[in-house]
Design an enzyme around this catalytic site. Sequence first.
Site, PDB file in Angstrom:
ATOM      1  N   LYS A  32      38.431  33.269  25.569  1.00 39.24           N
ATOM      2  CA  LYS A  32      39.440  33.667  26.565  1.00 39.24           C
ATOM      3  C   LYS A  32      40.350  32.474  26.822  1.00 39.24           C
ATOM      4  CE  LYS A  32      38.680  34.082  31.221  1.00 39.24           C
ATOM      5  NZ  LYS A  32      39.765  33.453  31.983  1.00 39.24           N
ATOM      6  N   ASP A  59      44.367  35.925  28.892  1.00 41.57           N
ATOM      7  CA  ASP A  59      44.182  36.311  30.304  1.00 41.57           C
ATOM      8  C   ASP A  59      45.373  35.837  31.131  1.00 41.57           C
ATOM      9  OD1 ASP A  59      43.101  36.885  32.790  1.00 41.57           O
ATOM     10  OD2 ASP A  59      41.685  35.207  32.774  1.00 41.57           O
ATOM     11  N   LYS A  61      47.235  38.137  33.139  1.00 43.67           N
ATOM     12  CA  LYS A  61      47.306  38.991  34.340  1.00 43.67           C
ATOM     13  C   LYS A  61      48.745  39.319  34.747  1.00 43.67           C
ATOM     14  CE  LYS A  61      43.003  37.202  36.403  1.00 43.67           C
ATOM     15  NZ  LYS A  61      42.725  35.967  35.647  1.00 43.67           N
ATOM     16  N   LEU A  62      49.450  40.037  33.890  1.00 45.26           N
ATOM     17  CA  LEU A  62      50.853  40.347  34.181  1.00 45.26           C
ATOM     18  C   LEU A  62      50.995  41.294  35.378  1.00 45.26           C
ATOM     19  CD1 LEU A  62      50.957  39.219  31.240  1.00 45.26           C
ATOM     20  CD2 LEU A  62      52.939  40.681  30.900  1.00 45.26           C
ATOM     21  N   ASP A  64      54.681  42.834  37.174  1.00 44.52           N
ATOM     22  CA  ASP A  64      56.136  42.772  37.406  1.00 44.52           C
ATOM     23  C   ASP A  64      56.678  44.197  37.301  1.00 44.52           C
ATOM     24  OD1 ASP A  64      58.876  41.925  37.530  1.00 44.52           O
ATOM     25  OD2 ASP A  64      58.295  40.004  36.672  1.00 44.52           O
ATOM     26  N   PRO A  66      57.982  47.570  35.586  1.00 42.45           N
ATOM     27  CA  PRO A  66      57.510  48.114  34.302  1.00 42.45           C
ATOM     28  C   PRO A  66      58.301  47.621  33.088  1.00 42.45           C
ATOM     29  CG  PRO A  66      57.472  49.831  35.973  1.00 42.45           C
ATOM     30  CD  PRO A  66      58.104  48.624  36.622  1.00 42.45           C
ATOM     31  N   THR A  68      59.971  44.861  32.550  1.00 44.51           N
ATOM     32  CA  THR A  68      59.694  43.457  32.218  1.00 44.51           C
ATOM     33  C   THR A  68      58.298  43.305  31.620  1.00 44.51           C
ATOM     34  OG1 THR A  68      61.154  42.754  34.000  1.00 44.51           O
ATOM     35  CG2 THR A  68      59.567  41.131  33.217  1.00 44.51           C
ATOM     36  N   THR A 119      38.382  38.644  42.649  1.00 47.08           N
ATOM     37  CA  THR A 119      37.167  38.368  43.445  1.00 47.08           C
ATOM     38  C   THR A 119      37.469  37.394  44.586  1.00 47.08           C
ATOM     39  OG1 THR A 119      36.613  36.863  41.660  1.00 47.08           O
ATOM     40  CG2 THR A 119      35.354  38.896  41.784  1.00 47.08           C
ATOM     41  N   GLN A 190      30.736  30.439  41.806  1.00 44.95           N
ATOM     42  CA  GLN A 190      30.631  31.900  41.689  1.00 44.95           C
ATOM     43  C   GLN A 190      29.654  32.402  42.748  1.00 44.95           C
ATOM     44  OE1 GLN A 190      32.425  33.855  39.953  1.00 44.95           O
ATOM     45  NE2 GLN A 190      33.014  32.918  37.998  1.00 44.95           N
ATOM     46  N   ARG A 211      31.707  27.842  32.293  1.00 46.26           N
ATOM     47  CA  ARG A 211      30.966  26.586  32.419  1.00 46.26           C
ATOM     48  C   ARG A 211      29.529  26.580  31.908  1.00 46.26           C
ATOM     49  NH1 ARG A 211      33.289  26.236  38.315  1.00 46.26           N
ATOM     50  NH2 ARG A 211      33.217  28.463  37.843  1.00 46.26           N
TER      51      ARG A 211
HETATM   52  O1  C5P Z   1      33.028  28.940  34.404  1.00 50.20           O
HETATM   53  P1  C5P Z   1      32.841  30.375  34.746  1.00 50.20           P
HETATM   54  O2  C5P Z   1      31.745  31.060  33.936  1.00 50.20           O
HETATM   55  O3  C5P Z   1      32.703  30.621  36.235  1.00 50.20           O
HETATM   56  O4  C5P Z   1      34.198  31.044  34.266  1.00 50.20           O
HETATM   57  C1  C5P Z   1      34.503  32.392  34.506  1.00 50.20           C
HETATM   58  C2  C5P Z   1      35.873  32.709  33.972  1.00 50.20           C
HETATM   59  O5  C5P Z   1      36.211  34.026  34.363  1.00 50.20           O
HETATM   60  C3  C5P Z   1      36.992  31.810  34.515  1.00 50.20           C
HETATM   61  O6  C5P Z   1      37.990  31.703  33.485  1.00 50.20           O
HETATM   62  C4  C5P Z   1      37.513  32.579  35.702  1.00 50.20           C
HETATM   63  O7  C5P Z   1      38.849  32.298  35.980  1.00 50.20           O
HETATM   64  C5  C5P Z   1      37.364  34.018  35.196  1.00 50.20           C
HETATM   65  N1  C5P Z   1      37.269  35.022  36.238  1.00 50.20           N
HETATM   66  C6  C5P Z   1      36.297  35.024  37.225  1.00 50.20           C
HETATM   67  N2  C5P Z   1      36.260  36.005  38.184  1.00 50.20           N
HETATM   68  C7  C5P Z   1      37.165  36.983  38.149  1.00 50.20           C
HETATM   69  C8  C5P Z   1      38.154  37.011  37.170  1.00 50.20           C
HETATM   70  C9  C5P Z   1      38.174  36.010  36.224  1.00 50.20           C
HETATM   71  O8  C5P Z   1      35.456  34.139  37.249  1.00 50.20           O
HETATM   72  N3  C5P Z   1      37.094  37.950  39.022  1.00 50.20           N
END
Ligand code: C5P
Length: 232
Positions: A32, A59, A61-62, A64, A66, A68, A119, A190, A211
């Site tokens: 990603k 990723d 996340k557009l 704007d 329609p 564009t 989230t 998280q 991570r």
């Molecule tokens: O490092 P980690 O496993 O937390 O990375 C999760 C990835 O998923 C990151 O790129 C984060 O921006 C993305 N993400 C997220 N929660 C969301 C949408 C995307 O953690 N709701």
Amino acid sequence: MGRDVIIACDFASKEETLAFLDNFGDKKPFVKIGMELFYAEGPSIIKEIKARGHKIFLDLKLHDIPNTVKKSMNVLSNLDVDICNLHASGTKRMMEAALEGLIRPDGTRPLLIAVTQLTSTDQEAMENDLLIHEPIDKVVIHYAKNAKTAGLDGVVCSPLEAQKVHDACGKDFLTVTPGVRFADGDVGDQKRVMTPLQAKVAGSDYIVVGRPITAAKDPLKAYERCINEFVD
Ligand code: C5P
């Protein structure tokens, strides 16, 4: 496509990203690429990673008007990415326009998935900032249904929501789920997490793992552990 592990390459530069991908040798994980790296390096980073044989979830996340979004999606599909995304809150009309824009001259297109509510947006922010007064779970499922009606392939959601999304939108509607941690790993920032195995049981189609792999001492071993738990 079957279940797969997508590595979130949240790096600031091309050098860091390519050095990280060197850890995987002949294995070519699905990756990603997010806004930070894309804005820093431009489309050439996508072409370079594609040329190395990886599948790419871009990723960006557009969101704007329609027209564009349609034109921008057309540019992205020509980069030969495998998954793109947008915000479902941009409306069904925006999502339909995005899909039209993604279709390549040969009739193929990348998968298109929607972000429902980020989230980072909680009930309080929804009520006070966005004036949305429905419960957040209901909003997430409503946005997922809108995405399905518009013809999209799935949504990004928590693995905790994967089952509900499948119940509402069908088992073929993809759930791409971040928030994954090993049972013995660091949760970090998280809040609601599942292990790769739990995400598999919950019905996730793709897990997005950052991570736990990118910061591991041995990223290849961490990736293989994810594959063993989630795919095999
Ligand atoms: O490092 P980690 O496993 O937390 O990375 C999760 C990835 O998923 C990151 O790129 C984060 O921006 C993305 N993400 C997220 N929660 C969301 C949408 C995307 O953690 N709701």
